[in-house]
Scaffold this motif. Structure first.
Motif: not given
Length: 85
Positions: A1-3, A59-66
Motif C-alpha cells: 500500500r505504501a507504494a 479499484n483506486w479507492f480500495l487500493d488506497g487504503g481502508p
C-alpha cells in the motif's frame, strides 16, 4: 500500500500506471471529480461508458487504503459488473 500512496490524489495516474489502462477525456473528468468533490454523480445515456471508469474508481479507492465502496445501479447485474462480490 505504501507504494500506492503517490496515487492518493491521482486516480488517472493510478489507472494508467497501476491498472495499465487508457482513459478517454470523459473518464478522466469522472476520475478527477472524485478528488475534487465529496460526492460525484455521473449520468448519461445507455452504453456511454460510465461503468468502466466506475470500476477503475472502485479499484483506486480500495487500493488506497481502508475504504468502503458502495456501488448502486438500476439492476444487480449492472452493479455486479462494476464491483463483483
Amino acid at each position: 500500500r505504501a507504494a500506492l500512496e503517490v496515487y492518493r490524489d491521482r486516480p488517472v495516474g493510478y489507472v494508467r500506471d497501476v491498472l495499465g489502462q487508457h482513459t478517454w477525456k470523459g473518464s478522466r473528468a469522472i476520475l478527477r471529480a472524485l478528488v475534487a468533490h465529496k460526492r460525484v454523480h455521473v449520468s448519461g445515456c445507455r452504453k456511454s461508458t460510465k461503468s468502466h471508469p466506475s470500476g477503475q474508481a472502485v479499484n483506486w479507492f480500495l487500493d488506497g487504503g481502508p475504504a468502503r465502496v458502495i456501488v448502486t445501479s438500476a439492476t444487480y447485474r449492472q452493479a455486479s459488473a462494476i464491483a463483483p462480490e
